[in-house]
Write a protein that holds these residues in place. Structure first.
Motif, PDB file in Angstrom:
ATOM      1  N   UNK A  12       0.804  -1.216   0.000  1.00 23.95           N
ATOM      2  CA  UNK A  12       0.000   0.000   0.000  1.00 23.95           C
ATOM      3  C   UNK A  12       0.842   1.274   0.000  1.00 23.95           C
ATOM      4  N   UNK A  13       2.120   1.162   0.333  1.00 23.29           N
ATOM      5  CA  UNK A  13       2.961   2.351   0.342  1.00 23.29           C
ATOM      6  C   UNK A  13       3.160   2.846  -1.094  1.00 23.29           C
ATOM      7  N   UNK A  14       2.808   4.085  -1.324  1.00 19.16           N
ATOM      8  CA  UNK A  14       2.881   4.659  -2.662  1.00 19.16           C
ATOM      9  C   UNK A  14       1.633   4.420  -3.490  1.00 19.16           C
ATOM     10  N   UNK A  15       0.655   3.725  -2.915  1.00 15.82           N
ATOM     11  CA  UNK A  15      -0.547   3.364  -3.676  1.00 15.82           C
ATOM     12  C   UNK A  15      -1.375   4.591  -4.046  1.00 15.82           C
ATOM     13  N   UNK A  16      -1.729   4.675  -5.301  1.00 14.29           N
ATOM     14  CA  UNK A  16      -2.586   5.724  -5.857  1.00 14.29           C
ATOM     15  C   UNK A  16      -3.757   4.998  -6.501  1.00 14.29           C
ATOM     16  N   UNK A  17      -4.636   4.458  -5.639  1.00 14.47           N
ATOM     17  CA  UNK A  17      -5.686   3.548  -6.097  1.00 14.47           C
ATOM     18  C   UNK A  17      -7.021   3.909  -5.457  1.00 14.47           C
ATOM     19  N   UNK A  18      -8.080   3.262  -5.945  1.00  9.15           N
ATOM     20  CA  UNK A  18      -9.395   3.553  -5.389  1.00  9.15           C
ATOM     21  C   UNK A  18      -9.644   2.725  -4.123  1.00  9.15           C
ATOM     22  N   UNK A  19     -10.811   2.920  -3.527  1.00  2.27           N
ATOM     23  CA  UNK A  19     -11.137   2.287  -2.249  1.00  2.27           C
ATOM     24  C   UNK A  19     -11.082   0.764  -2.330  1.00  2.27           C
ATOM     25  N   UNK A  20     -11.656   0.197  -3.367  1.00  3.89           N
ATOM     26  CA  UNK A  20     -11.669  -1.259  -3.498  1.00  3.89           C
ATOM     27  C   UNK A  20     -10.259  -1.826  -3.613  1.00  3.89           C
ATOM     28  N   UNK A  21      -9.458  -1.217  -4.444  1.00  2.00           N
ATOM     29  CA  UNK A  21      -8.086  -1.690  -4.635  1.00  2.00           C
ATOM     30  C   UNK A  21      -7.260  -1.547  -3.357  1.00  2.00           C
ATOM     31  N   UNK A  22      -7.459  -0.452  -2.634  1.00  6.27           N
ATOM     32  CA  UNK A  22      -6.702  -0.240  -1.404  1.00  6.27           C
ATOM     33  C   UNK A  22      -7.093  -1.273  -0.349  1.00  6.27           C
ATOM     34  N   UNK A  23      -8.384  -1.558  -0.240  1.00 12.21           N
ATOM     35  CA  UNK A  23      -8.821  -2.586   0.714  1.00 12.21           C
ATOM     36  C   UNK A  23      -8.192  -3.944   0.370  1.00 12.21           C
ATOM     37  N   UNK A  24      -8.129  -4.260  -0.899  1.00  8.34           N
ATOM     38  CA  UNK A  24      -7.535  -5.530  -1.321  1.00  8.34           C
ATOM     39  C   UNK A  24      -6.057  -5.590  -0.963  1.00  8.34           C
ATOM     40  N   UNK A  25      -5.355  -4.486  -1.113  1.00  6.68           N
ATOM     41  CA  UNK A  25      -3.941  -4.446  -0.730  1.00  6.68           C
ATOM     42  C   UNK A  25      -3.769  -4.713   0.762  1.00  6.68           C
ATOM     43  N   UNK A  26      -4.611  -4.077   1.564  1.00  9.17           N
ATOM     44  CA  UNK A  26      -4.525  -4.274   3.012  1.00  9.17           C
ATOM     45  C   UNK A  26      -4.850  -5.711   3.394  1.00  9.17           C
ATOM     46  N   UNK A  27      -5.815  -6.298   2.703  1.00  9.40           N
ATOM     47  CA  UNK A  27      -6.184  -7.691   2.984  1.00  9.40           C
ATOM     48  C   UNK A  27      -5.073  -8.659   2.610  1.00  9.40           C
ATOM     49  N   UNK A  28      -4.280  -8.297   1.612  1.00 10.68           N
ATOM     50  CA  UNK A  28      -3.173  -9.171   1.186  1.00 10.68           C
ATOM     51  C   UNK A  28      -1.939  -9.047   2.066  1.00 10.68           C
ATOM     52  N   UNK A  29      -1.886  -8.029   2.889  1.00  3.77           N
ATOM     53  CA  UNK A  29      -0.667  -7.781   3.659  1.00  3.77           C
ATOM     54  C   UNK A  29      -0.218  -8.980   4.499  1.00  3.77           C
TER      55      UNK A  29
END
Length: 232
Positions: A197-214
């Motif tokens: 997620x660091x540097x992420x320039x994405x929408x809400x859905x994409x950001x949630x998916x990144x956090x879930x993958x952490x």
């Protein structure tokens, strides 16, 4: 303070570099009263701040007058922040460990704790929330959009107090981004360098998916093992 009295009306920013200036411009454009404190005398940044609708001030002025204070300075300088004047203040940590500016600092890269928890320990009486930290300053400046806009980008927030997180979420929305709750302050490590997620320039859905993958990412596994959540 309760209900309407807890609304953020005055935003203080400590740090007058690129990130601090962009955030000041966004907040002023959103109708907030903005006070910015740099590393030198207020007169040095007063013309630039005036041009974007903000006021130049000192750190004591920011601490005394702001409803929320955004930290937008190099993380390696966090111990220089005066703790007592910020007691009881909502502090938004937008800082990240960056070796280019902070040097090699093992204390700022310990997977057992998020850097925002280090800031909270130093500012013991403040209410620290991690936000506005994972998106680059140029993207913050370029991507701000009104609520409901197609393709609006998202900003993650991590904090321990639900009321504080709610206030920061309202601010993030006003600045032009969809707020996404990442979890407690310790979850701020998901927004630091080394995480997807660091540097992420994405929408809400994409950001949630990144956090879930952490948790299953390389960084996530390192963090979990360091925290005793996975066997070594």
């Amino acid at each position: 303070m309760e209900s309407d009295a807890r609304r953020i009306r005055t935003v203080g920013i400590i740090g007058a570099g690129r990130l601090g200036t962009v955030l000041a411009r966004l907040a002023a454009s959103a109708g907030y009263h903005v006070i910015v404190a740099g590393s030198g005398a207020p007169a040095l940044i007063a013309p630039a701040m005036r041009a974007i609708g903000a006021t130049a001030g000192t750190i004591p002025m920011v601490a005394a007058e702001a409803d929320a204070v955004i930290l937008a300075l190099p993380l390696g300088r966090y111990r220089m922040l005066p703790a007592e004047p910020l007691d009881g203040t909502l502090v938004i940590d937008a800082m990240n460990y960056w070796w280019g500016s902070d040097g090699i600092r093992d204390d700022l890269n310990d997977p057992r704790t998020s850097t925002s928890e280090l800031v909270q320990t130093h500012l013991a009486g403040a209410h620290v929330v991690k936000a506005l930290s994972h998106m680059g300053y140029q993207d913050l400046e370029d991507e701000a959009r009104p609520a409901g806009s197609a393709g609006r980008k998202a900003i993650a927030i991590a904090g321990d107090d639900a009321a504080d997180v709610s206030l920061v979420a309202a601010l993030v929305n006003d600045l032009g981004f969809d707020p996404v709750m990442a979890g407690p302050l310790s979850a701020g490590i998901m927004l630091e360098p080394g995480a997807e997620a660091f540097g992420a320039d994405v929408d809400e859905t994409q950001l949630r998916e990144m956090l879930e993958r952490f948790p299953t990412s390389q960084r996530g596994i390192i963090v979990a093992r360091a925290r005793g959540e996975l066997p070594l």
